[in-house]
Design a protein around this motif. Structure first.
Motif, PDB file in Angstrom:
ATOM      1  N   UNK A 114      -1.357  12.762  -8.262  1.00 15.37           N
ATOM      2  CA  UNK A 114      -1.874  14.004  -7.680  1.00 15.37           C
ATOM      3  C   UNK A 114      -0.917  15.166  -7.935  1.00 15.37           C
ATOM      4  N   UNK A 118      -5.507  -4.020  -4.987  1.00 12.56           N
ATOM      5  CA  UNK A 118      -6.222  -2.979  -4.248  1.00 12.56           C
ATOM      6  C   UNK A 118      -6.856  -2.007  -5.232  1.00 12.56           C
ATOM      7  N   UNK A 119      -8.074  -1.654  -4.919  1.00 10.74           N
ATOM      8  CA  UNK A 119      -8.796  -0.701  -5.759  1.00 10.74           C
ATOM      9  C   UNK A 119      -9.548   0.272  -4.855  1.00 10.74           C
ATOM     10  N   UNK A 120      -9.529   1.560  -5.220  1.00  8.42           N
ATOM     11  CA  UNK A 120     -10.326   2.553  -4.501  1.00  8.42           C
ATOM     12  C   UNK A 120     -11.048   3.440  -5.492  1.00  8.42           C
ATOM     13  N   UNK A 121     -12.224   3.868  -5.063  1.00  6.70           N
ATOM     14  CA  UNK A 121     -12.942   4.939  -5.745  1.00  6.70           C
ATOM     15  C   UNK A 121     -13.091   6.037  -4.688  1.00  6.70           C
ATOM     16  N   UNK A 122     -12.669   7.257  -5.040  1.00  9.07           N
ATOM     17  CA  UNK A 122     -12.714   8.365  -4.082  1.00  9.07           C
ATOM     18  C   UNK A 122     -13.831   9.321  -4.478  1.00  9.07           C
ATOM     19  N   UNK A 144      -6.429   3.826   3.031  1.00 15.68           N
ATOM     20  CA  UNK A 144      -5.832   2.582   3.535  1.00 15.68           C
ATOM     21  C   UNK A 144      -5.796   2.573   5.062  1.00 15.68           C
ATOM     22  N   UNK A 153     -13.387  14.518  -0.594  1.00 18.70           N
ATOM     23  CA  UNK A 153     -12.110  14.707   0.101  1.00 18.70           C
ATOM     24  C   UNK A 153     -12.332  14.513   1.605  1.00 18.70           C
ATOM     25  N   UNK A 170       0.818  -1.217   0.000  1.00 23.39           N
ATOM     26  CA  UNK A 170       0.000   0.000   0.000  1.00 23.39           C
ATOM     27  C   UNK A 170       0.850   1.264   0.000  1.00 23.39           C
ATOM     28  N   UNK A 228      -4.295  12.758   1.789  1.00 24.62           N
ATOM     29  CA  UNK A 228      -3.978  12.079   0.533  1.00 24.62           C
ATOM     30  C   UNK A 228      -5.139  11.118   0.246  1.00 24.62           C
ATOM     31  N   UNK A 229      -5.528  10.990  -1.011  1.00 21.95           N
ATOM     32  CA  UNK A 229      -6.667  10.097  -1.311  1.00 21.95           C
ATOM     33  C   UNK A 229      -6.456   8.689  -0.741  1.00 21.95           C
ATOM     34  N   UNK A 230      -5.210   8.216  -0.839  1.00 23.52           N
ATOM     35  CA  UNK A 230      -4.919   6.850  -0.392  1.00 23.52           C
ATOM     36  C   UNK A 230      -4.822   6.734   1.126  1.00 23.52           C
ATOM     37  N   UNK A 243      -9.701  10.418  -8.418  1.00 20.84           N
ATOM     38  CA  UNK A 243     -11.010   9.800  -8.166  1.00 20.84           C
ATOM     39  C   UNK A 243     -10.959   8.283  -8.055  1.00 20.84           C
ATOM     40  N   UNK A 244      -9.822   7.688  -8.422  1.00 22.25           N
ATOM     41  CA  UNK A 244      -9.765   6.238  -8.285  1.00 22.25           C
ATOM     42  C   UNK A 244      -8.383   5.698  -8.570  1.00 22.25           C
ATOM     43  N   UNK A 245      -8.143   4.496  -8.060  1.00 27.10           N
ATOM     44  CA  UNK A 245      -6.871   3.812  -8.304  1.00 27.10           C
ATOM     45  C   UNK A 245      -7.130   2.323  -8.266  1.00 27.10           C
ATOM     46  N   UNK A 246      -6.405   1.595  -9.137  1.00 32.65           N
ATOM     47  CA  UNK A 246      -6.530   0.136  -9.147  1.00 32.65           C
ATOM     48  C   UNK A 246      -5.153  -0.434  -9.451  1.00 32.65           C
ATOM     49  N   UNK A 247      -4.652  -1.292  -8.572  1.00 30.90           N
ATOM     50  CA  UNK A 247      -3.332  -1.885  -8.798  1.00 30.90           C
ATOM     51  C   UNK A 247      -3.336  -3.364  -8.428  1.00 30.90           C
ATOM     52  N   UNK A 274       1.298   1.716  -3.662  1.00 31.69           N
ATOM     53  CA  UNK A 274       0.070   2.341  -4.172  1.00 31.69           C
ATOM     54  C   UNK A 274       0.090   3.840  -3.864  1.00 31.69           C
TER      55      UNK A 274
END
Lengths: 133, 160
Positions: free
Chosen positions: A69, B103-107, B75, B110, A58, B70-72, A79-83, A61
Motif C-alpha cells: 500500500x 491466508x488469502x483475502x480479496x478486498x 483479520x 474500503x 497475520x 488497512x485492507x488487512x 485488492x488482494x493478498x495470498x501468503x 501478512x
C-alpha cells in the motif's frame, strides 16, 4: 490520493524492513485480538514445541500489505493478498520484504513479495499481492 | 482426533463487527511498527504510515472522506467463522498444536469507521495428511449497505 506514484510497470520493486521487537507480538495482540499464548508466553510456546514466542503470522501478512500500500500510495488500491507462512518469526528477527511487480493488465497489477529474515531464510512462501494502479 | 472431509460444508456465523476509528488507528500503528496506544507511548504515528490510515484531517481531504482501514484489518472483523471452527468441539482440534498455515483475502470495498460488517463462513477443506490436520474456512463479509467487502480463505495446520 494526490501522492500516488507514477503508473506501475512490470519490474518495479518496493521494499520494507521490519524488526520483530520484543513487544511486537504484544502490541499486535492488543490491536488484532490474537492473544494466543504462543505469541505472548515463552513457557507456553516452549511447551507447544516452539523455541520461544513467535510473531502472529497475520502480522507478517500485515507487513506485506503495508509494503504494497505504501508503493501504491493508497490502501484502497490493494485488492488482494495470498501468503503461506513458511517459517515462524521470533523476537529480534529482522524481516526484509522485497516486492516485484510481475504483471500489469490495464489498471490491474500483480506483485510477488519475498520476505526473508536476517539469515536469509524465507518466512513467507508464494506471497502474491493484487492491486489497481 | 483426525479431521475428516465430513466437516466440509459446515457453516459458522453470521458474526457482526462494528468498526471504530480508534481501533483502526491502533491497528495501523501496531502493524506499521508503532504502539497501539495514545497514552504512554505518545501519539506520534509510525514513520511512513499513509495519512488516510490515521490522520482525520488528511483523510477528510482524500477520496474517501474519512479514515479508512488497512485492507488487512479484515483479520479482525472477518475472523469469527475461522475461530469458531477452530474451537468447535465437534472438530476436536488440538489448539495448542495449531499454527496459521495460509491466508488469502480479496478486498472489494474500503472499510471506514461506523461500518457494520457481517461475516459468515464455511469449511471448505478438512483433511488429515501425513500426520497433520488441515482446516480451511472461507468467509464473506458484507457491509451495512449489503455490499461485499472482503472474501477470506483461512487455513490452519495442526501439527501431529
Amino acid at each position: 490520493m494526490t501522492d500516488s506514484p507514477k503508473a506501475p510497470k512490470v519490474g518495479d520493486t518496493f521494499t520494507l524492513v521490519r524488526e520483530c521487537d520484543r513487544y511486537r507480538p504484544v502490541y499486535y495482540a492488543a490491536a488484532s485480538g490474537d492473544f494466543n499464548p504462543i505469541h505472548l508466553d515463552p513457557e507456553f510456546a516452549r511447551a507447544a514445541g516452539l523455541p520461544g514466542v513467535i510473531l502472529q503470522g497475520l502480522c507478517t501478512l500485515g507487513w506485506a500489505v503495508d509494503a504494497f500500500q505504501r508503493y501504491l500510495g493508497d490502501p484502497g488500491k490493494v485488492r488482494g493478498v495470498r501468503v503461506r507462512f513458511s517459517r515462524p518469526i521470533a523476537v529480534d528477527d529482522v524481516i526484509t520484504f522485497t516486492g516485484t511487480v510481475t504483471q500489469v493488465d490495464g489498471e490491474r497489477l500483480t506483485a510477488q513479495i519475498d520476505a526473508v529474515n536476517q539469515r536469509g531464510e524465507p518466512v513467507l512462501k508464494g506471497a502474491v499481492l493484487e492491486g489497481v494502479a | 482426533m483426525a479431521l475428516s472431509p465430513s466437516f466440509v460444508g459446515r457453516k459458522y456465523g453470521p458474526f457482526t463487527y462494528e468498526v471504530g476509528v480508534e481501533k483502526l488507528r491502533e491497528f495501523a500503528y501496531a502493524v506499521a511498527g508503532g504502539v497501539p496506544s495514545l497514552a504512554f507511548a505518545g501519539n506520534s504515528p509510525p514513520d511512513g504510515l499513509l495519512p488516510v490510515l490515521h490522520d482525520k484531517a488528511a483523510a477528510a481531504q482524500s477520496a474517501y472522506g474519512a479514515i479508512v482501514a488497512m485492507p488487512n484489518f479484515a483479520v479482525v472483523y472477518a475472523i469469527g467463522p475461522f475461530s469458531a471452527a477452530i474451537m468447535d468441539p465437534e472438530l476436536g482440534l488440538n489448539v495448542m498444536m495449531l499454527v496459521h498455515g495460509e491466508q488469502e483475502f480479496e478486498f472489494l470495498e474500503v472499510v471506514r469507521a461506523g461500518d457494520v460488517l457481517t461475516t459468515t463462513g464455511t469449511i471448505t477443506r478438512a483433511v488429515s495428511k501425513a500426520g497433520k490436520d488441515f482446516l480451511t474456512v472461507q468467509t464473506e463479509s458484507t457491509n451495512q449497505h449489503g455490499r461485499l467487502v472482503a472474501r477470506g480463505t483461512w487455513t490452519a495446520v495442526i501439527r501431529g
